[in-house]
Scaffold this active site. Structure first.
Site, PDB file in Angstrom:
ATOM      1  NE  ARG A  49      -2.031   1.386   9.886  1.00  0.00           N
ATOM      2  CZ  ARG A  49      -2.564   0.175   9.810  1.00  0.00           C
ATOM      3  NH1 ARG A  49      -3.561  -0.061   8.967  1.00  0.00           N
ATOM      4  NH2 ARG A  49      -2.111  -0.814  10.573  1.00  0.00           N
ATOM      5  CB  CYS A  58      -8.281 -10.072   3.290  1.00  0.00           C
ATOM      6  SG  CYS A  58      -8.205  -9.570   5.027  1.00  0.00           S
ATOM      7  CE  LYS A  64      -6.915   2.741   9.944  1.00  0.00           C
ATOM      8  NZ  LYS A  64      -8.020   1.894   9.410  1.00  0.00           N
ATOM      9  CB  CYS A 115     -13.114  -9.959   8.998  1.00  0.00           C
ATOM     10  SG  CYS A 115     -11.981  -8.553   9.088  1.00  0.00           S
ATOM     11  NE  ARG A 151      -3.374  -0.264   2.761  1.00  0.00           N
ATOM     12  CZ  ARG A 151      -3.634  -0.950   3.874  1.00  0.00           C
ATOM     13  NH1 ARG A 151      -3.152  -0.529   5.045  1.00  0.00           N
ATOM     14  NH2 ARG A 151      -4.359  -2.030   3.826  1.00  0.00           N
ATOM     15  CB  CYS A 191     -13.076  -4.681   2.985  1.00  0.00           C
ATOM     16  SG  CYS A 191     -13.719  -6.329   3.392  1.00  0.00           S
ATOM     17  CB  CYS A 237     -11.036  -2.487   5.847  1.00  0.00           C
ATOM     18  SG  CYS A 237      -9.701  -3.259   6.788  1.00  0.00           S
ATOM     19  CE  LYS A 275      -6.436  -0.632  12.649  1.00  0.00           C
ATOM     20  NZ  LYS A 275      -6.950  -1.477  11.550  1.00  0.00           N
TER      21      LYS A 275
END
Length: 570
Positions: free
Chosen positions: A148, A440, A214, A479, A79, A434, A483, A212
């Site tokens: 990110r 994935c 954001k 899941c 990415r 997603c 995302c 993470k």
């Protein structure tokens, strides 16, 4: 009297891996050189995320390869980091070239305004990274326990201050990038630090963040970046003359959760105050630092900022942030959101240039036999002098088109029959999925490959109810990690097992309220059976201007989620 102390919780294995990694090096370089396997060492997979890549395998082939006693068909997702989702035509052409060489002839636009490649083999990673570096792009910190890609509202038609907001987005993004030299050393062959030298991370430290992080910046009235889904959100405050004054500060958003674990939940960010525009980078750094110092490093499922806030309180976090800053945030300023989607078609910006927003279903760019999308964008890039802008809703804007150049771009759009949203239903242009299967490793159910078919069936239901032109947000993930931000959709579908989804209802149309579980583990037949009468009732009984998510709350199908830790599961 014997004094007792509370033992310090043991750090997670990932924390130990980071500490021993020598600033994200680990043994990645050695793993890349090992031609006997398509994989890299398990510990290095954690570090690889900081470099922008995940190791995956083709799950469509997994069982067959197991039968043949072959290792999984390992491949990598990589990415890029693109603050605000903006790139030049020359950069786009390079992204296209790299997709053809290493990415299976496809590019995936993500919900974080960037691109990612799938199906990349291990030996292709270095040349791919070097290719993106040739056009001044990078994958550093696109994943991992760091800040990110920073999001920013995409289309400048809505405010003369748009470019200034985009500039702040880029400044925040650059300021919070890791400083380790490991990335350029491993991928680009730059000289390794000497024995008497050590990397230094002035913001992150040796352990980086607990999880993470954001950031997004929204410009009212359009919440096109879903600002409340982020750990840190900035809401631009613009005066009547169109001048940027500053930003409201919202903290504690996050979409991930775990099925069956009520201690995990999504959360919409809480607005805690206001800062002047020239203070926004300082605020971003210190919100991050408070989480660096107080976030949970023992349980990764509890390591996001939202849990730190709910454990200690919003007031505590604001006070601690003010202490780190050495000054206090002001009271939040008034603002209002009316939409959270993209504005399709041609729009003229305050810069007197044109912006064409194209509908890219689920962000997938490739050439289909009857729709050569990838080729079309390549041909546009060859003649375009403006920019390309990826939206947080997985769409693409052909930006900065002059009056003189517009007819040429329009001719290519017509030649290749590109979709500007007007040819699609209101439901479809407000849908998002997603990737899920086959790449994935976390996917429990289909998403990108299935949602378009489900939308087609729901379009029939909406048409019969007279609602074909009424926007309703629908999002699907394979899941519960969220995302595609399913918990902020009026209709959210989250994979439980193959063909089965949890159905969530009742989010706010502008992305300011979470939805809530309505039915658990339902397949397509039951999804349609549940939604059809509900949609029919909405068509007959809604109030003037009432959105679908508000209607299902008012009618008692689900309760409104006001406080996520209490209401989302309760």
């Amino acid at each position: 009297m014997t004094q007792t102390t509370t033992p310090t919780p043991a750090r997670s294995e990932v924390e130990k891996i980071k500490e021993a990694s020598n600033y994200l090096r680990g043994t990645i370089a050695a793993g890349l050189a090992d031609a006997l396997t398509g994989a890299i060492a398990e510990k290095d997979t954690q570090l690889l995320k900081f470099h922008g890549s995940y190791m995956q395998d083709d799950r469509d082939l997994r069982l067959e390869r197991q039968k043949q006693k072959l290792e999984p068909a390992y491949q990598f997702m990589i990415r890029l980091r693109m603050a605000g989702g903006v790139c030049t035509p020359a950069q786009w052409l390079k992204l296209d070239e790299l997709a053809q060489r290493y990415g299976g002839n496809t590019i995936r636009l993500t919900t974080r305004q960037t691109v990612q490649y799938h199906n990349v083999l291990k030996h292709q990673l270095r040349p791919l990274v070097r290719g993106i570096d040739e056009v001044a792009m990078t994958s550093i910190a696109a994943c991992g326990d760091v800040n990110r890609n920073v999001l920013s509202s995409s289309n400048p038609f809505q405010s003369p201050a748009h470019q200034e907001v985009t500039d702040w987005c880029i400044k925040i993004d650059q300021h919070l990038r890791p400083q380790t030299t490991a990335y350029r050393e491993i991928w680009l062959g730059e000289k390794r630090l000497g024995a008497d030298q050590e990397d230094h991370e002035p913001i992150y430290g040796k352990l980086y963040l607990p999880r993470k992080f954001k950031i997004a910046i929204a410009i009212p009235p359009n919440n096109d970046v879903d600002v409340f889904a982020n750990d840190l959100g900035f809401i631009a405050i613009i005066d009547a003359a169109g001048k940027l004054q500053g930003f409201n500060v919202a903290i504690g958003g996050g979409m991930g959760m775990t099925h069956g674990d009520a201690a995990t939940y999504p959360r919409a960010a809480t607005v805690i105050g206001y800062c002047a525009a020239d203070k926004v980078v300082e605020v971003a750094e210190n919100v991050l630092k408070v989480q660096r110092d107080f976030g949970d490093r023992s349980n990764r499922k509890h390591a996001r900022l939202k849990y730190t806030i709910d454990d200690r309180s919003v007031e505590w976090y604001r006070d601690e942030l003010n202490r780190y800053l050495g000054w206090s945030l002001e009271a939040a300023r008034p603002y209002a959101f009316t939409t959270n989607g993209d504005q399709y078609g041609w729009l003229k910006g305050s810069d007197e240039r044109w912006y064409l927003t194209l509908f890219i279903q689920n962000g997938r760019i490739k050439d289909w036999h009857d729709y050569p999308l990838m080729t079309a964008l390549r041909e546009i890039a060859k003649v375009h002098s403006g920019d390309f802008r990826i939206t947080a809703n997985q769409n693409l804007i052909i930006g900065g088109v002059t009056d003189a150049q517009k007819p040429r771009i329009e001719a290519l759009v017509k030649q290749y029959r590109l979709l500007d949203g007007s040819q699609q239903s209101a439901l479809r242009v407000n849908s998002m999925a997603c990737v899920a299967f086959p790449t994935c490793g976390l996917a429990l159910a289909e998403s990108e490959r299935y949602l378009p078919d489900l939308v087609t069936k729901l379009e029939d239901v909406l048409r019969e109810a007279g609602l074909a032109d009424d926007p309703i947000t629908i999002r699907m993930t394979g899941c519960p990690n969220g995302c595609a931000r399913p918990y902020l959709a009026e209709i959210g579908l989250v994979g439980r097992s193959p063909g089965k989804y949890n159905l969530y209802l009742g989010a706010g149309f502008t992305g300011d309220r979470l939805n809530k579980l309505y039915k658990e583990s339902v397949g397509e037949e039951q999804i349609l059976a549940e939604l059809t009468p509900l949609i029919q009732r909405y068509a007959k009984e809604r109030e003037a201007g009432e959105k679908f998510g508000d209607f299902v709350v008012r009618k008692g199908y689900v309760k409104a989620v006001i406080e996520a830790s209490r209401d989302f599961h309760g």
